[in-house]
Design a protein around this motif. Sequence first.
Motif, PDB file in Angstrom:
ATOM      1  N   GLU A 185      40.608  36.237  33.501  1.00 21.12           N
ATOM      2  CA  GLU A 185      39.778  36.879  34.515  1.00 21.12           C
ATOM      3  C   GLU A 185      40.511  38.048  35.170  1.00 21.12           C
ATOM      4  N   PHE A 186      41.796  37.856  35.423  1.00 21.35           N
ATOM      5  CA  PHE A 186      42.582  38.903  36.079  1.00 21.35           C
ATOM      6  C   PHE A 186      43.646  39.426  35.130  1.00 21.35           C
ATOM      7  N   ALA A 187      43.787  40.753  35.118  1.00 18.58           N
ATOM      8  CA  ALA A 187      44.765  41.381  34.232  1.00 18.58           C
ATOM      9  C   ALA A 187      46.106  41.582  34.914  1.00 18.58           C
ATOM     10  N   LEU A 188      46.083  41.826  36.221  1.00 19.15           N
ATOM     11  CA  LEU A 188      47.291  42.226  36.928  1.00 19.15           C
ATOM     12  C   LEU A 188      47.595  41.268  38.075  1.00 19.15           C
ATOM     13  N   LEU A 189      48.853  41.246  38.490  1.00 12.89           N
ATOM     14  CA  LEU A 189      49.314  40.380  39.568  1.00 12.89           C
ATOM     15  C   LEU A 189      48.397  40.502  40.780  1.00 12.89           C
TER      16      LEU A 189
END
Length: 287
Positions: free
Chosen positions: A242-246
């Motif tokens: 769902e999330f690519a980045l921190l």
Amino acid sequence: MGPRQPPKSRPSDLAAGPSAQSQALTRYYSRLQADLLAQGLLRTDGGGPDTPFTAAMLARDFERIALYDEYESGAGMRASKSGAGVLRRWSDPVRVKLHFGASIPPEQRATDTKSVTNYVNRLNRVTGHPIGMRDKDANFMVLVVSEDDRSEVLSSVRTIVPNIQPAFLQILEEIPSSIYCLVLSLSNMSDDHEYNKAIAIIRAEHPDLLRLSCIHEELAQGLGLPNDSPAARPSIFNDDDEFALLTTHDEMLLKILYDRRLRAGMSAEEARPIIRRIARELVGTHS
């Protein structure tokens, strides 16, 4: 399922351009990124009103991600079935060096150098632990390599870790396309709860966002967050993409990990009340 594996190219073939295998992976990962984006995944917003979490949820996620291992020690990529372990992190300054395989073009090197440098600076700020880029005496190597750099990768890893586990080397010899990237963190011989060396391997065939996502996840995991949890949200430590980045949630995990009230080697039972206290402090200022 990934593409079939054509014969590997030789280093002397690099001047002729990417091998058929590398080109096939580039197409595969480009399609994969497009499919994930079309589904509303690979978010880069860090979370928002649609992804609320409480202090109790943050503490639960930290315990699962920091105190459990994703893979069985010494068994390659076999999923771990072990219970909670102990807290592990770096005590020495983390000195990051970026290494590019011979096949990586100059423009990609420039992009990735900027991405890694910016992210390392962010990790330094978030954790409060000394983390920076270094050309000499590096202890955290980030290898950006393609399939055509395979022999170079194996040689570099053997040099950095002479006593590397055979199971890990076997994975490197034929990384399946389902593994986007990976990191190996090694403990201090005098204290196996403290990391003193790490190697992250980032596939050069990834399009820009997937490659940046790998940089974010593997460097953070290499600091002492080795596991994933399906309950963690918003988080990159979740296999749902769902999330690519921190995210803001993940920054808090790193803050907990390097809080001075915790120490390397703590069991879950010892650390739990401190983790909960820190989580309440963090979420209380971000609610």
